[in-house]
Design a protein around this motif. Structure first.
Motif, mmCIF file in Angstrom:
data_model
loop_
_atom_site.group_PDB
_atom_site.id
_atom_site.type_symbol
_atom_site.label_atom_id
_atom_site.label_comp_id
_atom_site.label_asym_id
_atom_site.label_seq_id
_atom_site.Cartn_x
_atom_site.Cartn_y
_atom_site.Cartn_z
ATOM 1 N N SER A 163 0.958 -1.284 -0.040
ATOM 2 C CA SER A 163 0.041 -0.015 0.085
ATOM 3 C C SER A 163 0.933 1.312 0.229
ATOM 4 N N PRO A 164 0.581 2.153 -1.014
ATOM 5 C CA PRO A 164 1.468 3.466 -0.973
ATOM 6 C C PRO A 164 1.134 4.309 0.335
ATOM 7 N N PHE A 165 0.024 3.968 0.937
ATOM 8 C CA PHE A 165 -0.410 4.680 2.317
ATOM 9 C C PHE A 165 0.434 4.132 3.679
ATOM 10 N N GLY A 166 0.970 2.679 3.303
ATOM 11 C CA GLY A 166 1.612 2.321 4.556
ATOM 12 C C GLY A 166 0.525 1.477 5.353
ATOM 13 N N HIS A 167 -0.726 1.536 4.851
ATOM 14 C CA HIS A 167 -1.854 0.932 5.554
ATOM 15 C C HIS A 167 -2.990 0.859 4.579
ATOM 16 N N VAL A 168 -4.111 -0.102 5.011
ATOM 17 C CA VAL A 168 -5.221 -0.179 4.263
ATOM 18 C C VAL A 168 -6.345 0.807 4.535
ATOM 19 N N PRO A 169 -6.572 1.479 3.292
ATOM 20 C CA PRO A 169 -7.327 2.567 3.504
ATOM 21 C C PRO A 169 -8.938 1.974 3.793
ATOM 22 N N ALA A 170 -9.655 2.645 4.108
ATOM 23 C CA ALA A 170 -11.145 2.343 4.304
ATOM 24 C C ALA A 170 -11.828 2.310 2.725
ATOM 25 N N CYS A 171 -11.268 3.305 1.990
ATOM 26 C CA CYS A 171 -11.663 3.314 0.715
ATOM 27 C C CYS A 171 -10.845 3.998 -0.110
ATOM 28 N N ALA A 172 -10.502 3.594 -1.459
ATOM 29 C CA ALA A 172 -9.257 4.179 -2.096
ATOM 30 C C ALA A 172 -9.954 4.299 -3.575
ATOM 31 N N ALA A 173 -9.753 5.558 -4.112
ATOM 32 C CA ALA A 173 -9.974 6.024 -5.304
ATOM 33 C C ALA A 173 -8.838 5.967 -6.390
ATOM 34 N N LEU A 174 -8.713 5.358 -7.498
ATOM 35 C CA LEU A 174 -7.834 5.675 -8.625
ATOM 36 C C LEU A 174 -8.329 6.640 -9.503
ATOM 37 N N VAL A 175 -7.742 7.553 -9.563
ATOM 38 C CA VAL A 175 -8.350 8.889 -10.469
ATOM 39 C C VAL A 175 -7.244 9.527 -11.663
ATOM 40 N N GLU A 176 -7.794 9.471 -12.800
ATOM 41 C CA GLU A 176 -6.925 9.950 -13.778
ATOM 42 C C GLU A 176 -7.501 11.496 -14.247
#
Length: 473
Positions: free
Chosen positions: A276-289
């Motif tokens: 994880s690029p956050f160092g933890h598991v997020p509750a929700c992640a959005a991949l945006v372009e």
């Protein structure tokens, strides 16, 4: 007329397509007779591979005269058994893989004419060579072919800006069940001369005709694309984040993918090379372009400013903005590896559904409550294309491991999820089609008038029912 034996049929077909166009070896046939997931397997005395439109018309006409059903097939990457013959041994697979020419690229008119057997990546490359973009992008783009993508109205990751295949097709060439050729490849963007007949064949999964070529829309290539992974507190906030970014960037938002917490955790547990690029598991992640088409403009700077304002509004907890193409690809791998991680994790009942984005949070809450009550101990895995309301929502009942899912359990989960879909006015198939897999479900949830119109259209165009029978209808 006395029906032909299989041997006589093969002789007649070989006269049309030649030895190279006919597959009869038992081992060679196998790849054509089983679907990509291995869920459906059929039989056929041969696979016919026409090399051009004239051969395709002659093959379909010949099979129609003999009363032999036709099963159109492209890259055979479908997920619902729509290109697999049944077990009768009477159905003939017609593969379009030899019809793989790009007939025309016209950057002035922003269009490209591709035969049905063209692999999607080859179309993308041809558009790029002409300084244009063909925006359809999906996991199977290295093997999926244009005819199948048209026939299933494929979606993918860029639907938010560019639409599904239906919006990307300007014209079609289709062999009708009789062997007649529907010639509709004109690249007009305005044509109000009655019914738009090409639309009948898009998404019909080969049940109305054999798509042999398509005129496709091309677009300007963006000068720069900025990719970011954004952590949000929950799915409802992710929807608000989407609308916030769109309010600032408009249609330049090309992609908004979502990874739920359970899907993210499963991904890390079963794909150790990823982190994880956050160092933890997020509750929700959005991949945006976000794309930019202007010279001398920094979309990265503008996007970072947008995300900073989103954070101030409580819509974004953390964000990682890719500073290179390699970093963007690393973020995309997190999204693209979920299906493989899920396969490693164990069996799950899969759903390809859609709900309008604003209703997704309430829909997911309803699903969680029903699953907890009716299938305690089950895991609900959510990821997909939040930007256009399309989700892959999979339910993993406890104790299944990697074994097959019992039909009764699958039907129980389908009834639960599809029932909620109906209540939220959604769709039980967002982008994968119906095929054999969801045919009965389609007729359970489509209104009676819809069913009557679809059946009437099928009878009008294919009165003998020889074109891909047993699929959709």
């Amino acid at each position: 007329m006395q029906p032909m034996t299989d041997a006589e049929l093969l002789t007649g077909l070989e006269r049309i397509v030649g030895h190279a166009g006919l597959v009869t070896d038992a081992d060679d046939l196998q790849t054509y007779l089983v679907d990509w997931r291995g869920a459906f397997r059929g039989r056929s005395p041969c696979v016919v591979r026409p090399a051009n439109v004239a051969e395709a018309c002659a093959v379909v006409a010949f099979l129609h005269q003999q009363g032999r059903p036709v099963v159109p097939q492209g890259g055979n990457t479908g997920l619902c058994g729509g290109a697999t013959p049944d077990e009768s041994g009477r159905q003939i697979v017609v593969s379009l893989t030899r019809m793989d020419r790009i007939r025309r690229v016209d950057p002035d008119d922003n269009l490209l004419v591709a035969e049905a057997g063209c692999i999607l990546t080859n179309v993308q490359d041809a558009a790029e060579a002409a300084g244009r973009l063909f925006p359809l992008s999906l996991a199977a783009e290295g093997s999926a072919r244009i005819g199948g993508l048209v026939s299933t109205n494929a979606g993918g990751t860029a639907v938010l800006r560019y639409g599904m295949m239906r919006e990307l097709v300007l014209g079609l060439e289709v062999v009708l069940p009789s062997g007649e050729l529907f010639e509709g490849l004109r690249g007009l963007r305005k044509d109000n001369t009655g019914y738009d007949l090409k639309q009948v064949f898009i998404g019909a999964e080969g049940t109305l005709g054999l798509v042999t070529a398509a005129t496709l829309k091309l677009f300007p290539r963006p000068r720069e694309v900025v990719t970011a992974l954004v952590a949000t507190p929950d799915m409802g906030t992710a929807v608000k984040l989407l609308r916030f970014i769109q309010s600032e960037a408009g249609d330049n938002v090309t992609t908004f993918e979502i990874i739920g917490e359970t899907a993210f955790r499963m991904l890390l547990d079963h794909t150790p090379e990823l982190s994880s690029p956050f160092g933890h598991v997020p509750a929700c992640a959005a991949l945006v372009e976000v794309a930019s088409f202007w010279r001398d403009f920094s979309p990265r700077e503008a996007f970072e400013g947008c995300l900073a304002r989103a954070a101030e509004a409580g819509l974004a907890l953390e964000a990682v903005v890719a500073s290179s193409e390699a970093q963007a690809e690393a973020l995309w791998r997190l999204r693209e590896q979920i299906p493989e991680a899920e396969k490693r994790a164990g069996a799950a009942v899969k759903h390809d559904i859609s709900v309008t984005p604003a209703r997704i949070p309430a829909f997911l809450a309803a699903i969680d409550a029903r699953v907890a009550a009716e299938l305690p101990g089950s895991t609900v895995i959510v990821f997909g294309h939040l930007g256009d309301g399309s989700l892959h929502l999979n339910v993993a009942p406890p104790g299944l491991g990697r074994g097959p899912i019992p039909r009764g359990l699958r039907d129980q989960v389908w009834a639960l999820v599809h029932g909620e879909i109906a209540a939220f006015e959604g769709s039980i198939s967002a982008e994968h089609g119906i095929g054999q897999l969801k045919r009965d479900e389609l007729w359970r949830y489509r209104p009676a008038l819809d069913r009557r119109l679809m059946t009437g259209l099928k009878r009008l165009i294919d009165p003998d029912g020889t074109m891909n029978p047993g699929k959709v209808i």
